[in-house]
Design an enzyme around this catalytic site. Sequence first.
Site, PDB file in Angstrom:
ATOM      1  N   LYS A 111       0.812  -1.221   0.000  1.00  0.00           N
ATOM      2  CA  LYS A 111       0.000   0.000   0.000  1.00  0.00           C
ATOM      3  C   LYS A 111       0.843   1.267   0.000  1.00  0.00           C
ATOM      4  O   LYS A 111       0.414   2.293  -0.516  1.00  0.00           O
ATOM      5  CB  LYS A 111      -0.953   0.014   1.211  1.00  0.00           C
ATOM      6  CG  LYS A 111      -2.129  -0.930   1.050  1.00  0.00           C
ATOM      7  CD  LYS A 111      -3.257  -0.561   2.001  1.00  0.00           C
ATOM      8  CE  LYS A 111      -4.439  -1.499   1.851  1.00  0.00           C
ATOM      9  NZ  LYS A 111      -5.472  -1.259   2.849  1.00  0.00           N
ATOM     10  N   LYS A 194      -5.254  -9.698  -6.722  1.00  0.00           N
ATOM     11  CA  LYS A 194      -6.507 -10.028  -6.032  1.00  0.00           C
ATOM     12  C   LYS A 194      -7.608  -9.041  -6.401  1.00  0.00           C
ATOM     13  O   LYS A 194      -7.330  -7.887  -6.729  1.00  0.00           O
ATOM     14  CB  LYS A 194      -6.272 -10.134  -4.524  1.00  0.00           C
ATOM     15  CG  LYS A 194      -6.393  -8.881  -3.769  1.00  0.00           C
ATOM     16  CD  LYS A 194      -6.261  -9.063  -2.267  1.00  0.00           C
ATOM     17  CE  LYS A 194      -6.262  -7.641  -1.723  1.00  0.00           C
ATOM     18  NZ  LYS A 194      -5.986  -7.420  -0.376  1.00  0.00           N
ATOM     19  N   LYS A 197     -11.202  -3.461  -3.938  1.00  0.00           N
ATOM     20  CA  LYS A 197     -11.989  -2.226  -4.053  1.00  0.00           C
ATOM     21  C   LYS A 197     -11.186  -1.130  -4.721  1.00  0.00           C
ATOM     22  O   LYS A 197     -11.732  -0.215  -5.301  1.00  0.00           O
ATOM     23  CB  LYS A 197     -12.335  -1.701  -2.658  1.00  0.00           C
ATOM     24  CG  LYS A 197     -13.280  -2.551  -1.872  1.00  0.00           C
ATOM     25  CD  LYS A 197     -13.375  -2.027  -0.436  1.00  0.00           C
ATOM     26  CE  LYS A 197     -13.758  -3.159   0.468  1.00  0.00           C
ATOM     27  NZ  LYS A 197     -13.598  -2.929   1.875  1.00  0.00           N
TER      28      LYS A 197
HETATM   29  P1  TYM Z   1     -10.968  -5.460   3.906  1.00  0.00           P
HETATM   30  O1  TYM Z   1     -11.946  -4.370   4.150  1.00  0.00           O
HETATM   31  O2  TYM Z   1      -9.890  -5.212   2.891  1.00  0.00           O
HETATM   32  O3  TYM Z   1     -11.714  -6.778   3.468  1.00  0.00           O
HETATM   33  C1  TYM Z   1     -12.784  -7.341   4.214  1.00  0.00           C
HETATM   34  C2  TYM Z   1     -12.729  -8.850   4.167  1.00  0.00           C
HETATM   35  O4  TYM Z   1     -12.789  -9.306   2.815  1.00  0.00           O
HETATM   36  C3  TYM Z   1     -11.707 -10.187   2.548  1.00  0.00           C
HETATM   37  N1  TYM Z   1     -11.285 -10.010   1.144  1.00  0.00           N
HETATM   38  C4  TYM Z   1     -11.152 -11.006   0.266  1.00  0.00           C
HETATM   39  N2  TYM Z   1     -11.354 -12.341   0.378  1.00  0.00           N
HETATM   40  C5  TYM Z   1     -11.151 -13.099  -0.724  1.00  0.00           C
HETATM   41  N3  TYM Z   1     -10.759 -12.577  -1.912  1.00  0.00           N
HETATM   42  C6  TYM Z   1     -10.531 -11.256  -2.094  1.00  0.00           C
HETATM   43  N4  TYM Z   1     -10.156 -10.760  -3.263  1.00  0.00           N
HETATM   44  C7  TYM Z   1     -10.730 -10.400  -0.951  1.00  0.00           C
HETATM   45  N5  TYM Z   1     -10.618  -9.064  -0.753  1.00  0.00           N
HETATM   46  C8  TYM Z   1     -10.952  -8.851   0.538  1.00  0.00           C
HETATM   47  C9  TYM Z   1     -10.612  -9.753   3.512  1.00  0.00           C
HETATM   48  O5  TYM Z   1      -9.682 -10.790   3.741  1.00  0.00           O
HETATM   49  C10 TYM Z   1     -11.408  -9.402   4.742  1.00  0.00           C
HETATM   50  O6  TYM Z   1     -11.670 -10.548   5.514  1.00  0.00           O
HETATM   51  N6  TYM Z   1      -7.796  -5.082   7.774  1.00  0.00           N
HETATM   52  C11 TYM Z   1      -9.068  -5.653   7.339  1.00  0.00           C
HETATM   53  C12 TYM Z   1     -10.242  -5.244   8.213  1.00  0.00           C
HETATM   54  C13 TYM Z   1     -10.070  -5.457   9.667  1.00  0.00           C
HETATM   55  C14 TYM Z   1     -10.172  -6.696  10.343  1.00  0.00           C
HETATM   56  C15 TYM Z   1      -9.985  -6.377  11.736  1.00  0.00           C
HETATM   57  C16 TYM Z   1     -10.387  -8.006   9.952  1.00  0.00           C
HETATM   58  C17 TYM Z   1      -9.847  -4.491  10.592  1.00  0.00           C
HETATM   59  N7  TYM Z   1      -9.788  -5.031  11.839  1.00  0.00           N
HETATM   60  C18 TYM Z   1      -9.993  -7.372  12.694  1.00  0.00           C
HETATM   61  C19 TYM Z   1     -10.399  -9.012  10.913  1.00  0.00           C
HETATM   62  C20 TYM Z   1     -10.201  -8.684  12.283  1.00  0.00           C
HETATM   63  C21 TYM Z   1      -9.351  -5.190   5.919  1.00  0.00           C
HETATM   64  O7  TYM Z   1      -8.849  -4.174   5.489  1.00  0.00           O
HETATM   65  O8  TYM Z   1     -10.301  -5.924   5.280  1.00  0.00           O
END
Ligand code: TYM
Length: 331
Positions: A111, A194, A197
Amino acid sequence: MSRVFSGIQPTGNLHLGNYLGAIRNWVRMQDSHDCVFCVVDLHAITVAQDPKALRAGIREMTAALIASGLDPDRCVLFNQSAVRVHAELAWILMCTARMGWLGRMTQFKEKSGKDREGASVGLFTYPVLQAADILAYKATHVPVGEDQKQHLELARDIALKFNTDTGTELFPLPEPVIEGPATRVMSLRDGSAKMSKSDPSDAARINLTDSADAIAQKIKRAKTDPEPLPSDRAGLAGRPEAANLVGLMAALSGQSVEAVLAEWGGQGFGAFKPALADAMVAALAPITARFNALKDDHATLDAILARGAEKARAIAEPVLIEAQRAVGFRD
Ligand code: TYM
């Protein structure tokens, strides 16, 4: 005791990767676990956000999660900034985590890119806030997509070091739950990236809000190779785009990858793609309809988040007090 915690950023639309990689497992786990789910707005501001868009994004993500099947009566659903414990516990844990540990986080490297000096400090310490999210609820299980694995390993390391340093067993070590045939959904334009968004090309992802036509178009134009589908898993080696589409079909139709290949092996993408688009539309259309019916009902969404925040505080505040006691802030 077991408790589930997970989070999602309120930036951009919910896409198929989020849904199949994580949210579907959240929905499933509501029936069997004590669940806490969070719209992580504190995480969102680690990169620049337009305040109005962020405000709207928090409500939209809440509506999307409910439309996907989260039931605010059966889980705790709230936005992170409404519960101060996250930021306060993150500070304590920042003094537990080591620079070297954070320096190894691949997501920060990706990032921040070439401009590491210009990245926010928050982007660097982001995984510590994520650990605080989880540990504030003493969560034992964390359902996420594959891309969050390294952050969860860090959360375990932080929990273990905090317990060891303070001579307590305050935090359970959280287990990642990375389950299903679509834990890493790839871009439709590039099987090595991957689905995300932040991809500038909307054609690379399927959004929850896409119409049936848009889905059919995106799948039709999805990158593939000229070979027919293989009839076993080994035949997917070195064919990332084919592997991705087969994984999506398996996840959407509730079959194993092997079963999908047994049915489609030997056939071309010309036949497979329309069937995949149909499966996608069938899975997403009811979610899209519920989302559209709810997204502008701000009063309902705000009331759900307020009630969720209250329930979240009731769990997290006593944990923060225990952590404060463990480090010597209070008796
Ligand atoms: P975020 O917002 O990027 O994504 C949310 C969830 O979606 C999953 N994900 C995917 N799974 C499969 N294929 C993909 N292409 C894909 N893109 C996203 C992510 O693995 C995630 O589970 N840091 C985290 C949010 C967070 C969090 C936490 C998660 C903050 N605190 C505590 C677990 C526990 C994030 O940015 O997810």
